[in-house]
Design an enzyme around this catalytic site. Structure first.
Site, PDB file in Angstrom:
ATOM      1  N   CYS A  69     118.351  26.666  25.015  1.00  0.00           N
ATOM      2  CA  CYS A  69     118.916  25.941  23.809  1.00  0.00           C
ATOM      3  C   CYS A  69     119.561  24.600  24.192  1.00  0.00           C
ATOM      4  O   CYS A  69     119.902  24.046  23.165  1.00  0.00           O
ATOM      5  CB  CYS A  69     120.144  27.048  23.446  1.00  0.00           C
ATOM      6  SG  CYS A  69     119.422  28.784  23.109  1.00  0.00           S
ATOM      7  N   HIS A 106     125.161  23.224  19.203  1.00  0.00           N
ATOM      8  CA  HIS A 106     123.954  24.053  19.185  1.00  0.00           C
ATOM      9  C   HIS A 106     124.386  25.324  18.073  1.00  0.00           C
ATOM     10  O   HIS A 106     125.521  26.031  18.252  1.00  0.00           O
ATOM     11  CB  HIS A 106     123.530  24.998  20.563  1.00  0.00           C
ATOM     12  CG  HIS A 106     122.827  26.070  20.536  1.00  0.00           C
ATOM     13  ND1 HIS A 106     121.545  26.211  19.601  1.00  0.00           N
ATOM     14  CD2 HIS A 106     123.059  27.284  20.882  1.00  0.00           C
ATOM     15  CE1 HIS A 106     121.111  27.329  19.852  1.00  0.00           C
ATOM     16  NE2 HIS A 106     121.888  27.989  20.606  1.00  0.00           N
ATOM     17  N   ASN A 125     119.567  31.413  14.909  1.00  0.00           N
ATOM     18  CA  ASN A 125     119.730  30.564  16.102  1.00  0.00           C
ATOM     19  C   ASN A 125     118.269  30.147  16.414  1.00  0.00           C
ATOM     20  O   ASN A 125     117.349  30.865  16.804  1.00  0.00           O
ATOM     21  CB  ASN A 125     120.169  31.276  17.178  1.00  0.00           C
ATOM     22  CG  ASN A 125     120.320  30.773  18.439  1.00  0.00           C
ATOM     23  OD1 ASN A 125     119.586  29.680  18.847  1.00  0.00           O
ATOM     24  ND2 ASN A 125     120.835  31.431  19.396  1.00  0.00           N
TER      25      ASN A 125
HETATM   26  O1  UT7 Z   1     121.668  30.544  22.349  1.00  0.00           O
HETATM   27  C1  UT7 Z   1     122.667  31.427  22.696  1.00  0.00           C
HETATM   28  C2  UT7 Z   1     122.467  32.709  22.444  1.00  0.00           C
HETATM   29  N1  UT7 Z   1     123.354  33.902  21.923  1.00  0.00           N
HETATM   30  C3  UT7 Z   1     124.720  33.729  21.468  1.00  0.00           C
HETATM   31  O2  UT7 Z   1     125.310  32.963  21.431  1.00  0.00           O
HETATM   32  C4  UT7 Z   1     125.475  34.899  21.281  1.00  0.00           C
HETATM   33  C5  UT7 Z   1     126.643  35.109  21.673  1.00  0.00           C
HETATM   34  N2  UT7 Z   1     127.313  36.460  21.242  1.00  0.00           N
HETATM   35  C6  UT7 Z   1     127.651  36.791  20.005  1.00  0.00           C
HETATM   36  O3  UT7 Z   1     127.646  36.030  19.020  1.00  0.00           O
HETATM   37  C7  UT7 Z   1     128.253  38.346  19.773  1.00  0.00           C
HETATM   38  O4  UT7 Z   1     128.521  38.851  20.760  1.00  0.00           O
HETATM   39  C8  UT7 Z   1     127.125  38.999  18.879  1.00  0.00           C
HETATM   40  C9  UT7 Z   1     127.103  38.528  17.549  1.00  0.00           C
HETATM   41  C10 UT7 Z   1     125.718  38.792  19.499  1.00  0.00           C
HETATM   42  C11 UT7 Z   1     127.618  40.697  18.955  1.00  0.00           C
HETATM   43  O5  UT7 Z   1     128.981  40.515  18.427  1.00  0.00           O
HETATM   44  P1  UT7 Z   1     130.024  41.725  19.010  1.00  0.00           P
HETATM   45  O6  UT7 Z   1     131.120  41.485  18.299  1.00  0.00           O
HETATM   46  O7  UT7 Z   1     130.068  41.131  20.506  1.00  0.00           O
HETATM   47  O8  UT7 Z   1     129.338  42.905  18.904  1.00  0.00           O
HETATM   48  P2  UT7 Z   1     128.991  44.173  19.932  1.00  0.00           P
HETATM   49  O9  UT7 Z   1     127.797  43.559  20.555  1.00  0.00           O
HETATM   50  O10 UT7 Z   1     130.278  44.532  20.621  1.00  0.00           O
HETATM   51  O11 UT7 Z   1     128.771  45.276  19.003  1.00  0.00           O
HETATM   52  C12 UT7 Z   1     129.677  45.769  18.388  1.00  0.00           C
HETATM   53  C13 UT7 Z   1     129.194  46.791  17.508  1.00  0.00           C
HETATM   54  C14 UT7 Z   1     128.586  47.757  18.471  1.00  0.00           C
HETATM   55  O12 UT7 Z   1     128.722  49.222  17.926  1.00  0.00           O
HETATM   56  P3  UT7 Z   1     129.587  50.360  18.389  1.00  0.00           P
HETATM   57  O13 UT7 Z   1     129.161  50.394  19.623  1.00  0.00           O
HETATM   58  O14 UT7 Z   1     130.947  49.468  18.319  1.00  0.00           O
HETATM   59  O15 UT7 Z   1     129.513  51.565  17.579  1.00  0.00           O
HETATM   60  C15 UT7 Z   1     127.120  47.543  18.135  1.00  0.00           C
HETATM   61  O16 UT7 Z   1     126.009  48.680  18.479  1.00  0.00           O
HETATM   62  O17 UT7 Z   1     127.952  46.471  16.578  1.00  0.00           O
HETATM   63  C16 UT7 Z   1     126.938  47.059  16.875  1.00  0.00           C
HETATM   64  N3  UT7 Z   1     125.757  46.311  16.477  1.00  0.00           N
HETATM   65  C17 UT7 Z   1     125.220  46.171  15.079  1.00  0.00           C
HETATM   66  N4  UT7 Z   1     125.580  46.715  14.075  1.00  0.00           N
HETATM   67  C18 UT7 Z   1     124.975  46.473  12.985  1.00  0.00           C
HETATM   68  C19 UT7 Z   1     125.125  45.475  17.209  1.00  0.00           C
HETATM   69  N5  UT7 Z   1     124.101  44.660  16.534  1.00  0.00           N
HETATM   70  C20 UT7 Z   1     124.304  45.237  15.389  1.00  0.00           C
HETATM   71  C21 UT7 Z   1     123.601  44.974  13.972  1.00  0.00           C
HETATM   72  N6  UT7 Z   1     123.793  45.510  12.897  1.00  0.00           N
HETATM   73  N7  UT7 Z   1     122.596  43.871  14.221  1.00  0.00           N
END
Ligand code: UT7
Length: 314
Positions: free
Chosen positions: A113, A241, A271
């Site tokens: 990125c 980004h 993204n």
């Molecule tokens: O170019 C660089 C690329 N990447 C980034 O910049 C990403 C940086 N990270 C983030 O933006 C965040 O960490 C995310 C948006 C990817 C995820 O947010 P989070 O608050 O860290 O969520 P999490 O991974 O801790 O997941 C929370 C919950 C989980 O369920 P449980 O275990 O709490 O029951 C996941 O299974 O959300 C669930 N989950 C979803 N639910 C609905 C994960 N993906 C999804 C989804 N829809 N798409």
């Protein structure tokens, strides 16, 4: 020697995919995606569309707006981690499609990125080196990330989109350009495109990337401003980004900066990796948000891990 962006262009594929569309095929919801990331929709390549065609279209737009003769393009640089082929490079495919001169080198840069910012600084150095035949460089970030998304992994499949952003640049003493690039070797928390089937898709430890981004982006902005000898109040726009709207909100809070200075368009495109910054610049120029003489600070981070920034004068 500074660098002037003469003109920009962007291209998006034809298939618009909303969060509700994704919710029909995987366990997710518009509410979850929008509240965690700010994303509302993205564009994916459909049948017959690919990275080269997207990039050619964005580059043609940038060249036409710059009003230059393509024969004067002395360098063709693509920033991508999703070229149509590992070889030839995306830059060579675009070079061929545009009929650029044989004396014009073309190659890809992969800094994920951060790629567009790495390509801009590479272009500036090569133009300043004096060994190129043309005075303009064609620099573009272009991705078809939909090809490496695992539909069975909702934690990554909802975050990315396809697209290209392009710029025609040239050296200019009147357009100071300050650049900062770095890397922190960590191949585990974000990767894609491995040679085995199992390693092909984007895999990401979201929380670890979030922590990295919210630490490195403010640090990079501070270092860039120090190097440029100016304050954030002397910068007209900050273009981060576009990975997650919440990352940008964190950065704003950490710096105590005015929120309206930080451009956001992640709701439209998700993204798009190396394409996100040049797509944003193109949109801002088109809408008259960036005006001549304004200072725009761009900052990127991504897989690698890579990070970098550039302070541009328009
Ligand atoms: O170019 C660089 C690329 N990447 C980034 O910049 C990403 C940086 N990270 C983030 O933006 C965040 O960490 C995310 C948006 C990817 C995820 O947010 P989070 O608050 O860290 O969520 P999490 O991974 O801790 O997941 C929370 C919950 C989980 O369920 P449980 O275990 O709490 O029951 C996941 O299974 O959300 C669930 N989950 C979803 N639910 C609905 C994960 N993906 C999804 C989804 N829809 N798409």
């Amino acid at each position: 020697m500074g660098l002037k962006i003469l003109a920009t262009g962007r291209a998006l594929p034809s298939r618009l995919v909303t969060n509700d569309d994704l919710a029909q095929v995987m366990e997710t919801s518009d509410e979850w995606i929008a509240s965690r990331t700010g994303i509302r929709q993205r564009y994916f390549c459909g049948e017959g569309e690919g990275n080269t065609a997207l990039a050619v279209s964005a580059c043609r737009r940038a060249i036409a707006r710059a009003g230059i003769d393509p024969a004067e393009i002395g360098l063709c640089l693509a920033a991508t981690f999703t070229p149509d082929h590992a070889s030839p490079s995306l830059a060579c495919e675009v070079h061929g499609a545009l009929g650029l001169p044989e004396s014009t080198p073309a190659f890809d840069i992969n800094a994920a990125c951060t790629g567009f910012l790495a390509a801009l600084e590479t272009a500036r150095c090569l133009l300043a080196g004096g060994n190129l035949r043309g005075k303009y460089a064609l620099v573009f970030g272009s991705e078809v990330i939909s090809r490496v998304l695992d539909p069975a992994d909702r934690s990554t499949a909802v975050l990315f989109g396809d697209g290209t952003g392009a710029a025609v640049v040239t050296l200019s003493k009147q357009h100071p350009f300050v650049s900062l690039l770095g890397a922190r070797g960590d191949a585990e928390i974000l990767r894609a495109g491995g040679s085995s089937q199992a390693d092909r898709y984007v895999r990401m430890e979201g929380k670890a990337v979030f922590r990295f981004a919210t630490q490195i982006v403010p640090a990079c902005i501070d270092q860039l401003l120090e190097r440029a000898g100016c304050g954030l109040d002397e910068v007209d726009w900050v273009v981060c980004h576009q990975a997650n709207g919440r990352i940008i909100d964190h950065v704003v809070r950490k710096l105590g900066a005015p929120e309206e200075k930080f451009y956001k368009n992640i709701h439209r495109y998700a993204n798009t990796s190396a394409a996100s910054i040049p797509i944003a610049l193109d949109e801002m120029c088109e809408n008259g948000l960036i005006r001549t003489g304004q200072r725009v600070l761009c900052v990127g981070f991504g897989a690698g891990l890579t990070w970098g920034g550039a302070l541009l004068t328009f």
